[in-house]
Design a protein around this motif. Structure first.
Motif, short mmCIF file in Angstrom:
data_model
loop_
_atom_site.label_atom_id
_atom_site.label_comp_id
_atom_site.label_asym_id
_atom_site.label_seq_id
_atom_site.Cartn_x
_atom_site.Cartn_y
_atom_site.Cartn_z
N GLY A 73 -24.19 68.34 31.35
CA GLY A 73 -23.17 67.44 30.85
C GLY A 73 -23.06 67.36 29.34
N PHE A 74 -23.54 68.39 28.64
CA PHE A 74 -23.42 68.40 27.18
C PHE A 74 -21.96 68.53 26.76
N MET A 75 -21.66 68.05 25.55
CA MET A 75 -20.30 68.15 25.01
C MET A 75 -19.93 69.62 24.79
N ARG A 76 -18.80 70.04 25.35
CA ARG A 76 -18.38 71.43 25.21
C ARG A 76 -17.82 71.68 23.81
N LYS A 77 -18.27 72.77 23.21
CA LYS A 77 -17.88 73.13 21.85
C LYS A 77 -17.05 74.41 21.90
N ARG A 78 -15.75 74.29 21.60
CA ARG A 78 -14.85 75.44 21.65
C ARG A 78 -14.83 76.23 20.35
N GLY A 79 -15.29 75.61 19.27
CA GLY A 79 -15.25 76.27 17.97
C GLY A 79 -15.67 75.30 16.89
N GLY A 80 -15.04 75.39 15.73
CA GLY A 80 -15.39 74.52 14.62
C GLY A 80 -14.17 74.12 13.83
N THR A 81 -14.26 72.99 13.15
CA THR A 81 -13.19 72.50 12.29
C THR A 81 -13.79 72.21 10.92
N PHE A 82 -13.11 72.67 9.87
CA PHE A 82 -13.62 72.56 8.51
C PHE A 82 -12.58 71.99 7.57
N ARG A 83 -13.04 71.12 6.65
CA ARG A 83 -12.22 70.78 5.50
C ARG A 83 -12.94 71.40 4.32
N TRP A 84 -12.55 72.61 4.01
CA TRP A 84 -13.34 73.46 3.13
C TRP A 84 -12.40 74.45 2.45
N GLY A 85 -12.68 74.83 1.24
CA GLY A 85 -11.86 75.82 0.57
C GLY A 85 -10.70 75.18 -0.18
N GLY A 203 -17.68 56.42 16.92
CA GLY A 203 -16.93 57.25 16.00
C GLY A 203 -15.75 57.92 16.68
N ASP A 204 -14.68 58.16 15.93
CA ASP A 204 -13.50 58.81 16.49
C ASP A 204 -13.77 60.29 16.77
N ARG A 205 -12.91 60.88 17.57
CA ARG A 205 -12.98 62.30 17.90
C ARG A 205 -11.76 63.02 17.35
N LEU A 206 -11.93 64.31 17.06
CA LEU A 206 -10.79 65.11 16.64
C LEU A 206 -9.79 65.20 17.78
N PRO A 207 -8.52 65.42 17.47
CA PRO A 207 -7.52 65.56 18.54
C PRO A 207 -7.81 66.78 19.41
N ASP A 208 -7.47 66.70 20.68
CA ASP A 208 -7.59 67.87 21.56
C ASP A 208 -6.71 69.00 21.03
N PRO A 209 -7.12 70.26 21.16
CA PRO A 209 -8.24 70.75 21.96
C PRO A 209 -9.56 70.85 21.20
N ASN A 210 -9.64 70.21 20.03
CA ASN A 210 -10.82 70.36 19.17
C ASN A 210 -11.78 69.18 19.25
N ARG A 211 -11.67 68.41 20.30
CA ARG A 211 -12.46 67.18 20.45
C ARG A 211 -13.97 67.43 20.33
N GLY A 212 -14.42 68.53 20.90
CA GLY A 212 -15.86 68.81 20.90
C GLY A 212 -16.33 69.67 19.76
N ASN A 213 -15.46 70.02 18.83
CA ASN A 213 -15.84 70.87 17.71
C ASN A 213 -16.82 70.16 16.77
N ILE A 214 -17.67 70.93 16.14
CA ILE A 214 -18.37 70.42 14.98
C ILE A 214 -17.35 70.35 13.84
N PHE A 215 -17.41 69.27 13.06
CA PHE A 215 -16.53 69.11 11.91
C PHE A 215 -17.38 69.11 10.65
N CYS A 216 -17.09 70.02 9.72
CA CYS A 216 -17.79 70.10 8.44
C CYS A 216 -16.80 69.82 7.32
N ALA A 217 -17.13 68.88 6.46
CA ALA A 217 -16.22 68.47 5.39
C ALA A 217 -16.92 68.52 4.05
N ALA A 218 -16.34 69.26 3.11
CA ALA A 218 -16.89 69.36 1.77
C ALA A 218 -16.47 68.14 0.95
#
Length: 499
Positions: A73-85, A203-218
């Motif tokens: 039952g772990f949170m499914r991770k489809r990819g990643g979301t970044f505020r970077w660059g 804490g809030d979640r990212l909008p679907d389909p990225n709900r389970g993504n790791i989010f990295c913010a610079a």
């Protein structure tokens, strides 16, 4: 303290985390007698919660735990979301875009390590590994220039000794046993960071389909991770440079709150949250996040895996991947040597060359990734510029990684590597810009077409292919001139001319 009668095993593994459980299981599955010593009692807290697909669908399949992890039952991770660059807006990538890991295996999980590590350790027991908790390694036993076992203390404090053909140090970044292989631990001049992290509910979640993504913010002082572990629980951490160490003085919880307030995307996600203050997630922790690389990974009778050998900045969730991948490589070398198929030195030279190569890819990738940030008003990002690195850092990187990984006697000069990294970071920045401008928020095709991202993913894809189909796509020959190749089932090494 007194000693008891000495025992004998084929292999003794120190450390029950993912690296230790993996190497112990893969050796025991080949009929060898394996003892695993863990100084703590599981389940126990550990950081490193965001996994990569190859760990789940490649190494997990080799271990026989993929279905169990799926059912946990772990949170499914489809990819990643970044505020970077250069682009101030977040951009996302999906694992499914890559042809190397497309289809049903194009996801990983965000895991509570207490639960994930327990699954791997229990699996090791089922596969025949003798697991002893509350047992701390003290020193290795040497004879004739070879490690032939170790001394440890049991739960009652009694010193015990065990003889073995091989000792595996998988005891992590705090390992002291690693010194027994000789050489030294060389710390990176480029990645010298401090991590401050805690846990939040609500804490809030990212909008679907990225709900389970790791989010990295610079942000100016560094970057944040935001990992959704469950629908309600979130792991939040700030990684800052050592020049900003004063920011974490005093109460850690207050320091984390101050940093969160300076990073708008993280602050917004946590606006309705509350910090966890009780239980294993109730503490705000501070760790020095120095990247390092040992000058030696093995000696006769002993090998280092995972963080005992090396560690690199965690922005791309490489920790558990490198631990389990190196454990898989080490298991091949141990199985090969124990079965007398290829001599020990050649088997472990292959292990070290491949592990250094994988570490080097992530190191180069991360240097390029840091370099592409265009916020020149931030001292942090200026300090991370590849073009401002001292030559000693580049020379160390080339000498310890580039030369060994290439398998060649000639090593690139620091200036050549500087130019190469500058070109890579420019290519990566263009790819990220293309992702941000894509027609759909999840179209990461340009990112996966960049040479460094493709190379970083290659070995993980091979591991997945071998686990699922009994062969590795692209294994047309050795990785290095004169090197070895994995057998079809991935359990041993074989000489190319023996294929």
């Amino acid at each position: 303290m007194t000693s008891t009668d000495q025992e004998t095993f084929d292999v003794v593994v120190v450390g029950g985390g993912p690296g230790g459980s993996t190497v112990a299981t893969l050796v025991a599955q080949q009929g060898h007698h394996v003892l695993l010593l863990e100084k703590e009692t599981f389940p126990r807290y550990q950081i490193g919660e965001s996994l990569l697909p190859s760990t789940i669908h490649g190494i997990g399949a080799l271990l026989g735990v993929t279905d169990e992890i799926e059912k946990a039952g772990f949170m499914r991770k489809r990819g990643g979301t970044f505020r970077w660059g250069a682009n101030p807006e977040p951009w996302s990538f999906s694992f499914a875009i890559s042809p190397r890991i497309a289809g049903p295996t194009s996801h990983a999980y965000q895991v509570e390590r207490m639960k994930f590590d327990q699954i791997l350790l229990d699996n090791a027991r089922r596969k025949g590994v003798e697991v002893r908790e509350q047992c701390a390694a003290v020193e290795v036993i040497e004879d004739g220039g070879r490690v032939q076992g170790l001394v440890y203390t049991g739960p009652d404090g009694t010193r015990r000794s065990v003889r073995s053909a091989f000792v595996v140090d998988a005891s992590g970044n705090k390992s002291r046993l690693h010194q027994s292989v000789g050489g030294e631990r060389v710390y990176s001049d480029f990645f010298q960071n401090i991590a401050l992290f805690g846990y939040f509910t609500g804490g809030d979640r990212l909008p679907d389909p990225n709900r389970g993504n790791i989010f990295c913010a610079a942000f100016d002082e560094g970057w944040f991770w935001y990992i959704p572990l469950t629908d309600d629980l979130t792991s939040v951490g700030a990684v800052i440079n050592r020049e900003s160490a004063s920011e974490v003085q005093g109460d850690p919880r207050q320091a984390l709150a101050r940093l969160i307030d300076r990073c708008e995307p993280i602050r917004d996600l946590l606006k309705n949250s509350a910090g966890v203050t009780e239980g294993p997630y109730g503490q705000v922790r501070v760790r020095k996040d120095y990247s390092y690389l040992n000058t030696r990974f093995w000696r006769p009778g002993m090998v280092l895996v995972g963080d005992a050998a090396c560690f690199v900045d965690p922005v791309f969730s490489s920790g558990v991947h490198l631990a389990t991948y190196s454990a898989t490589l080490a298991a091949r070398s141990i199985n090969t040597a124990l079965d007398g198929l290829v001599d020990e030195e050649r088997s472990f030279q292959e292990y070290e060359a491949r592990y250094r190569h994988e570490y080097g890819l992530f190191y180069e990738f991360l240097m390029s990734f840091y370099d592409m940030n265009a916020d020149d008003t931030s001292y942090y990002w200026q300090a991370k510029k590849v073009t401002r690195c001292a030559d000693s850092e580049l020379e160390s990187f080339v000498g310890l990684v580039g030369g060994v990984a290439s398998g060649e006697s000639a090593v690139l000069g620091a200036e050549s590597l500087r130019a190469k990294l500058a070109a890579t970071s420019g290519e990566l920045a263009q790819s990220v810009a293309a992702v941000g401008a894509a027609a759909t928020a999840d179209d990461a095709t340009p990112l996966f077409q960049s040479s460094i991202v493709s190379e970083v993913m290659r070995e993980g894809a091979r591991t997945q292919a071998r686990a699922q189909f009994g062969e590795a796509f692209g294994d047309a020959g050795p990785m290095f001139p004169g090197g070895l190749m994995p057998t079809a089932d991935g359990t041993r090494w074989t000489a190319a001319d023996a294929q």
